[in-house]
Scaffold this motif. Structure first.
Motif, mmCIF file in Angstrom:
data_model
loop_
_atom_site.group_PDB
_atom_site.id
_atom_site.type_symbol
_atom_site.label_atom_id
_atom_site.label_comp_id
_atom_site.label_asym_id
_atom_site.label_seq_id
_atom_site.Cartn_x
_atom_site.Cartn_y
_atom_site.Cartn_z
ATOM 1 N N UNK A 329 70.026 59.226 147.039
ATOM 2 C CA UNK A 329 69.847 59.134 145.588
ATOM 3 C C UNK A 329 69.408 60.488 145.059
ATOM 4 N N UNK A 330 70.217 61.126 144.211
ATOM 5 C CA UNK A 330 69.816 62.425 143.662
ATOM 6 C C UNK A 330 68.617 62.274 142.728
ATOM 7 N N UNK A 331 67.854 63.343 142.613
ATOM 8 C CA UNK A 331 66.631 63.289 141.820
ATOM 9 C C UNK A 331 66.912 63.063 140.341
ATOM 10 N N UNK A 332 68.084 63.526 139.879
ATOM 11 C CA UNK A 332 68.351 63.360 138.443
ATOM 12 C C UNK A 332 68.565 61.897 138.074
ATOM 13 N N UNK A 333 68.872 61.028 139.042
ATOM 14 C CA UNK A 333 68.939 59.593 138.734
ATOM 15 C C UNK A 333 67.574 59.068 138.301
ATOM 16 N N UNK A 334 66.523 59.597 138.931
ATOM 17 C CA UNK A 334 65.174 59.221 138.514
ATOM 18 C C UNK A 334 64.898 59.733 137.108
ATOM 19 N N UNK A 335 65.323 60.964 136.814
ATOM 20 C CA UNK A 335 65.118 61.519 135.481
ATOM 21 C C UNK A 335 65.863 60.720 134.411
ATOM 22 N N UNK A 336 67.064 60.267 134.755
ATOM 23 C CA UNK A 336 67.844 59.471 133.796
ATOM 24 C C UNK A 336 67.069 58.223 133.404
ATOM 25 N N UNK A 337 66.541 57.505 134.398
ATOM 26 C CA UNK A 337 65.766 56.302 134.103
ATOM 27 C C UNK A 337 64.510 56.601 133.316
ATOM 28 N N UNK A 338 63.834 57.714 133.647
ATOM 29 C CA UNK A 338 62.599 58.048 132.946
ATOM 30 C C UNK A 338 62.852 58.499 131.516
ATOM 31 N N UNK A 339 64.024 59.076 131.248
ATOM 32 C CA UNK A 339 64.365 59.467 129.874
ATOM 33 C C UNK A 339 64.732 58.248 129.039
ATOM 34 N N UNK A 340 65.464 57.322 129.633
ATOM 35 C CA UNK A 340 65.876 56.128 128.899
ATOM 36 C C UNK A 340 64.694 55.229 128.539
ATOM 37 N N UNK A 341 63.742 55.092 129.445
ATOM 38 C CA UNK A 341 62.688 54.092 129.292
ATOM 39 C C UNK A 341 61.909 54.227 127.983
ATOM 40 N N UNK A 342 61.346 55.387 127.651
ATOM 41 C CA UNK A 342 60.589 55.449 126.390
ATOM 42 C C UNK A 342 61.455 55.251 125.156
ATOM 43 N N UNK A 343 62.706 55.665 125.219
ATOM 44 C CA UNK A 343 63.602 55.443 124.069
ATOM 45 C C UNK A 343 63.814 53.949 123.862
ATOM 46 N N UNK A 344 64.058 53.219 124.958
ATOM 47 C CA UNK A 344 64.219 51.771 124.852
ATOM 48 C C UNK A 344 62.935 51.123 124.352
ATOM 49 N N UNK A 345 61.787 51.598 124.836
ATOM 50 C CA UNK A 345 60.522 51.038 124.374
ATOM 51 C C UNK A 345 60.302 51.282 122.892
ATOM 52 N N UNK A 346 60.681 52.463 122.413
ATOM 53 C CA UNK A 346 60.559 52.758 120.989
ATOM 54 C C UNK A 346 61.430 51.832 120.163
ATOM 55 N N UNK A 347 62.650 51.578 120.615
ATOM 56 C CA UNK A 347 63.556 50.683 119.894
ATOM 57 C C UNK A 347 62.982 49.268 119.839
ATOM 58 N N UNK A 348 62.482 48.775 120.956
ATOM 59 C CA UNK A 348 61.927 47.420 120.995
ATOM 60 C C UNK A 348 60.715 47.311 120.075
ATOM 61 N N UNK A 349 59.825 48.292 120.121
ATOM 62 C CA UNK A 349 58.647 48.254 119.267
ATOM 63 C C UNK A 349 58.990 48.313 117.796
#
Length: 398
Positions: A329-349
């Motif tokens: 698993x390349x490290x940027x896959x972790x970065x992709x998930x970490x970038x998406x997460x707060x954006x999704x949380x902002x949308x839900x809130x």
């Protein structure tokens, strides 16, 4: 029934009051009667007497409807009083039996003529319906207009949130830290069990189904790649966002909506407190920050679930599975998930708080807005996820 004593000393007022009371008493005490008299020509003359009013006609209405003999005329000579309902009953009888109305007083004649052309209850009424090629564009236009108003509302809400953040940035001592910590506990800590269980089961399903398909090509070992990449990039954070939308987004909408109905938010404004700063911003920030941790937590638990099924069904040792994850698993896959997460949380809130603040009218709006908050949040999350997928592919993180 004697009139009650009057305390007013004006004689004219006393006289008018007694006359009105006497009139009402006669109307209440009066009754409607009917009889059928032989007219000598093989028919019957229907004679109505008494007071044919809305308060008295009910006792004879069914009997009048049940008359099946021939009625040659309807006589109103003995009728003392009549109102619109009595006139309507009389006219209905005349139309049913095709009989003339005789000896009607001026009042009765005026009311009966006013009802000419009125439809009876047996006549089916239906509004004219436009053809489908007119109704569909009209309905579409109404939905576009409603959507436009919704966009204006969302933009205005975002502006209020930004203004509130600016005010708190200028006055850090006003920041509701306790409310933020409380919401972080509700959104994040309290959600750990259900999100952990969901992620664990999803990891098991991905590993099991992936192994079944890859075994056809003798590539069962690639199950590690499948579980690691799809969990860290997509399903871990996406399923967590959907779970948070259903759990916390709905709670935000219901809480704020109930506070709107009970006028608690209006009371806060009255005493000089900003609902945006005290209620909305802590919830949005808590959902944004905790979504970052929950997304990573969900991905880790999903990988653990895949490792469990790998050891049970594929014969891959548990720790070997985890070590292999670090290699494939390349490290940027972790970065992709970490970038998406707060954006999704902002949308839900934002979705939960916006729909909660739009509640007005009655309690039915709370349920309606709660449903809209969950649906709009999930829809927006999936749309944004699709844009992220294209974006990360274009920059070489695909």
């Amino acid at each position: 029934m004697p009139a009650p004593p009057l305390r007013c000393n004006n004689c004219e007022h006393k006289r008018l009051w007694r006359d009105e009371f006497a009139r009402i008493s006669r109307a209440v005490a009066g009754s409607a009667e009917y009889s059928i008299e032989d007219d000598g020509a093989g028919g019957g003359r229907l004679v109505l007497s008494g007071s044919l009013l809305v308060s008295t006609v009910g006792r004879i209405d069914q009997d009048l409807d049940a008359i099946d003999s021939s009625v040659s005329a309807i006589d109103l000579a003995q009728l003392e009083d009549i109102d619109t309902v009595g006139a309507w009953v009389t006219r209905r009888l005349a139309e049913r039996h095709d009989a003339p109305i005789n000896n009607a007083s001026a009042k009765a004649q005026r009311l009966i003529e006013a009802l000419e052309g009125a439809q009876s209850e047996e006549t089916g009424l239906s509004a004219d319906r436009a053809p489908v090629w007119e109704r569909v564009p009209e309905a579409l236009g109404e939905q576009v207009y409603v959507a436009r108003a919704g966009i204006y509302g969302v933009v205005g809400f975002l502006g209020a949130v930004l203004i509130g953040l600016g005010s708190l940035a200028r006055h850090p001592s006003k920041f509701p830290m306790r409310a933020l910590v409380r919401q972080m506990e509700l959104v994040g800590v309290a959600a750990l069990p259900i999100i952990g269980l969901m992620s664990f089961l999803i990891g098991i399903v991905i590993a099991q189904q992936g192994a079944v398909q890859l075994s056809q090509f003798g590539a069962e070992t690639l199950t590690v790649n499948l579980v690691g990449r799809i969990t860290l990039r997509e399903l871990g954070v996406l399923m967590t966002a959907i779970m948070v939308a259903g759990r916390s987004g709905s709670a935000f909408a219901a809480q704020l909506g109930t506070m709107k109905l009970t006028e608690e938010i209006d009371a806060m404004r009255t005493i000089g407190l900003s609902p945006i700063e005290r209620l909305v911003i802590p919830r949005i920030l808590a959902c944004t920050f905790m979504m970052l941790l929950l997304g990573f937590y969900s991905s880790v638990i999903g990988i653990i679930g895949g490792a469990v099924i790998g050891q049970v069904a594929l014969g891959i040792p548990f720790f070997t599975f985890l070590e292999r994850i670090q290699e494939v698993v390349p490290l940027y896959d972790v970065y992709v998930g970490l970038i998406k997460a707060p954006v999704f949380g902002l949308i839900v809130g934002l979705a939960g708080c916006y729909h909660g603040m739009q509640v007005k009218g009655d309690s039915e709006q709370v349920g309606k807005r709660t449903t809209m908050a969950v649906v709009s949040a999930i829809f927006a999350v999936i749309v944004i996820d699709a844009f992220f997928a294209v974006f990360f592919t274009e920059i070489g993180w695909g």
